[in-house]
Enzyme design. Sequence first.
Site, PDB file in Angstrom:
ATOM      1  N   LEU A   1       0.259   4.926   8.621  1.00  0.00           N
ATOM      2  CA  LEU A   1      -0.654   5.605   7.710  1.00  0.00           C
ATOM      3  C   LEU A   1       0.091   6.162   6.495  1.00  0.00           C
ATOM      4  CD1 LEU A   1      -3.496   6.976   7.272  1.00  0.00           C
ATOM      5  CD2 LEU A   1      -2.492   8.951   8.382  1.00  0.00           C
TER       6      LEU A   1
ATOM      7  N   PHE B   1      -8.708  17.085  -1.088  1.00  0.00           N
ATOM      8  CA  PHE B   1      -8.734  15.994  -0.115  1.00  0.00           C
ATOM      9  C   PHE B   1      -9.995  15.173  -0.301  1.00  0.00           C
ATOM     10  CE2 PHE B   1      -6.915  14.393   3.927  1.00  0.00           C
ATOM     11  CZ  PHE B   1      -5.589  14.634   3.652  1.00  0.00           C
TER      12      PHE B   1
ATOM     13  N   ARG C   1     -13.579   8.015   2.989  1.00  0.00           N
ATOM     14  CA  ARG C   1     -12.807   6.877   3.491  1.00  0.00           C
ATOM     15  C   ARG C   1     -13.655   5.632   3.695  1.00  0.00           C
ATOM     16  NH1 ARG C   1      -9.104  10.365   7.774  1.00  0.00           N
ATOM     17  NH2 ARG C   1      -7.753  11.243   6.173  1.00  0.00           N
TER      18      ARG C   1
END
Lengths: 130, 241, 578
Positions: C240, C114, C283
């Site tokens: 999303l 991730f 992000r």
Amino acid sequence: MTALPSYRPRVHPLWWARRRAYLVFVLRELTSVFVAWSAAYLVLLARAALAGDAEYAEFRAFAGSPWVVALNVVALAATAFHSVTFLNLAPRAMVVRLDGWRVPGFLIAGGNHSAWLAVSALVAYLVLRS
Amino acid sequence: MITLQVSRYRPGQDAEPVFQDYEVPLRSDWAVLDGLAHIKDHLDGTLSFRWSCRMGICGSCGMTVNGEPRLTCGTFLTDYGEGPIRVEPLRGFPVIRDLVVDIDDVLAKLAHVKPWLIREGEELPLTAEYTQTPAQLEAYKQYSMCINCMLCYSACPVYALEPDFLGPAAIALAQRYNLDSRDQGDRFDLLATDEGVWGCTFVGECTSACPKHVDPAEAIQRYKLTAALTSVRNLLPWGRS
Amino acid sequence: MIFDVLIVGGGGAGLRAAIAVVEADPGLKVAIVSKVYPMRSHTVSAEGGAAGVIGEGDTLDEHAYDTISGGDWLCDQDAVEAFVAEAPRELIRLEHWGCPWSREPDGRVAVRPFGGMKRMRTWFAADKTGFHLLHTLFQTSLRHQEIQRYDEWYATRLIVDDGRVHGVVAMDIRTGAIEALAARTVILATGGCGRAFPFTTNAAIKTGDGMSLAYRAGVPLKDMEFVQYHPTGLPFTGILITEAARAEGGWLINKDGYRYLQDYDLGVPTPTPKLRSMELGPRDRLSQAYVREVERGRTAETPYGQVVYLDLRHLGEARIEARIPFVRELCRSYQNLDPVTDLIPVRPVVHYMMGGVHTDIDGATPIRGLYAAGETACVSINGANRLGSNSLPECLVFGARAGAAAAREAREAPAAGERAVRAQGADERRRLEHERDRRDGGAERIADIREQMQETLEEAAGIYRTRDALDKAANRIAELRERAAAARLDDHSTAFNTEMVAALELSSMLDVAETIVACALNREESRGAHQRSDFPARDDGRFLAHSLAYRGADGGPRVELLPVTITRWPPGERVYGR
């Protein structure tokens, strides 16, 4: 503060006529009557055949009368409808897995239909061969 | 522009639902829900409906669109040509207001089937998981996808006629745990009843209505088979364990 | 009837807290007040996964370091250490409660890479992790019949007297009844407030209610300037597209098909995903790179703004179906394209509030008996930028901690001050009934004011900020607040009056908007998700500190600073892809 009334819709008596799926379902349920008649007819036939020639001749006369023929034509159609719709639903009750691969519904339904046709063909062969 | 014919029921004001027409812009990327939001925001603030995630996962925005139970966030205005589009509350439920229905009964039914993992004996310590192979996961995964949107109850004529019927989502939820390799529970007494699986006459519309491909009809029919076999086994003197 | 623990919000944190309370002491009276049925809560929308150290070769320290560097050293390190230590236990607990985690062939829980994480440690249930987590919690909570639920009740005020909480006032949305619910302790778990922005992944219900409740009661909101833009949202809907799409090997490309992240110090492109590099950067950095691409004219124009593309085509249908089926489902249903054969247009979208109600490591706020957990709260483990897959375990770890702490407190707390409950309940009832009956309002609609607030925030408090824009926004929001107070309501009825709820939500969002702008103005540096064009560098000398926004005597916010807790990781450079 008390809750204001919620509206409770009533079920319309003709609810089953409003959707194709409901109509097919109700027809399938109704055709059970003809399935029952077909079974009863078969029992009467077997009884007459076992009871002797006189009884059998009497049954044949009954079976040949126009209204019985008409009834049986309708019963054949209804039973066929019942069988087809019933077998089409079979995949819903059967989950078959082969080595982790889930057999798709159309194969299960197709298998059932094939088996049905095979048995019908065998019966037809036995009856018509004489 | 396209016309939305929206069912209105304002308790204390309307004795029964009436339709009210609204003109909303017809845009290719607008869902029915966007049309309703446009009404609420710009035309008539009194229109009430539920919505939240608008991505088909929270289960709030189920309504009847042109007679079909649909998630309005995923049902597009352009699917209905020139319109008009008729938007009503989900059928089969009491209407609280406008497009908002009372779902408490179904919630109680979900709770009734013991939708939690039942284990006997000692629990594992919090350092290890129960193992479950991908195939074992696959065995119940589909039934775990239910978003409780209530479309299946709305499509089910049995539930409309027999409010005591446990219904599609609750039985599918029970099967979700029954088929989980980690579960050791027994839900036979809850499911093999007249209000349970035997109440189902197999119309199959729950499955057609389900937006998440849960296939509750399959869940019910499969449990009928399980229930029948269990009942037979229980009748046999050597069958009882 | 006095509740021992009353929880506002029935999502991941709220449900976990409720279960923690009954586990601590089944004799305690616990209730959940939620404006939606718990399984509708926004936790349901989380897709990618939940981080917890389990795999071999991974350590708690590495998870802590990734989190702290990802948060640009604004995380409280004692909280992060507790968090990473408890996250695996919480995830296993969920497994024991039946959560359908994706598995390895041998039956053990699978983990995936991730963004911003150095190791594979993100547990997942395909790409509906939040959905499965929420439903598992909700269904497990049904087992505990002692948890009383107030579904579709909207909490409008905390009852506070003498520095201690005594309950909440809430409106039954269905009937319009307004009631004071007395409680020894209250846990706020209402989630974030993405709806204060025009373009967000957040559900309609994410309106900052819990933050506003606490703020009005005198609790400071912490680090509100840190608003996370998720780099990949679908244009128009803001739906999303999970980071898992990139973790599985998806590429971000500009209109020329170029993997532009290589130009922004995020590493060099490799065919397969590399941890803490390129598309698996954090992000904030990815969203900032998008803005630079727009400035260079290398993005594509659409009716809903400039977009870049997420390319999943090379993954193939089988992998997409197995690992990220929901991505495909969403693209097909809402964007009319298939990621197996088409590029997905994406742009940054407001996703998460790093900031929230100021709490300690047990979720306790400065008001005795009042707790907060989940996105509503700011402990803080997320600092200036949250890493993907840290928020679900945050809900679990701090939901459980707040639940346990509230249960302890409830056993010792005095009975709720009946007089305060009655008086403040009556007061709030008067206020709300007056709001609902208001017929003489101006011509303005709630929705129009809401839209203007959203645009104001986007312009001033978006990915890049300046003093001028923020100054203007502060004035504008103060003006919008006045106009909101005079706005018109069409609906004066009691039954399921959603316009009334929208008006109350707007007022919550205005509180939140005000604190975002005030904190952003005060922080004259760039750190994580807070980028000031006029102060482009991080300034540890002045701002290695949390912002605390208090509601001032004049109603406007007053910002103070609180030093960050550093235990073992002194501030350093954030390095990705090198």
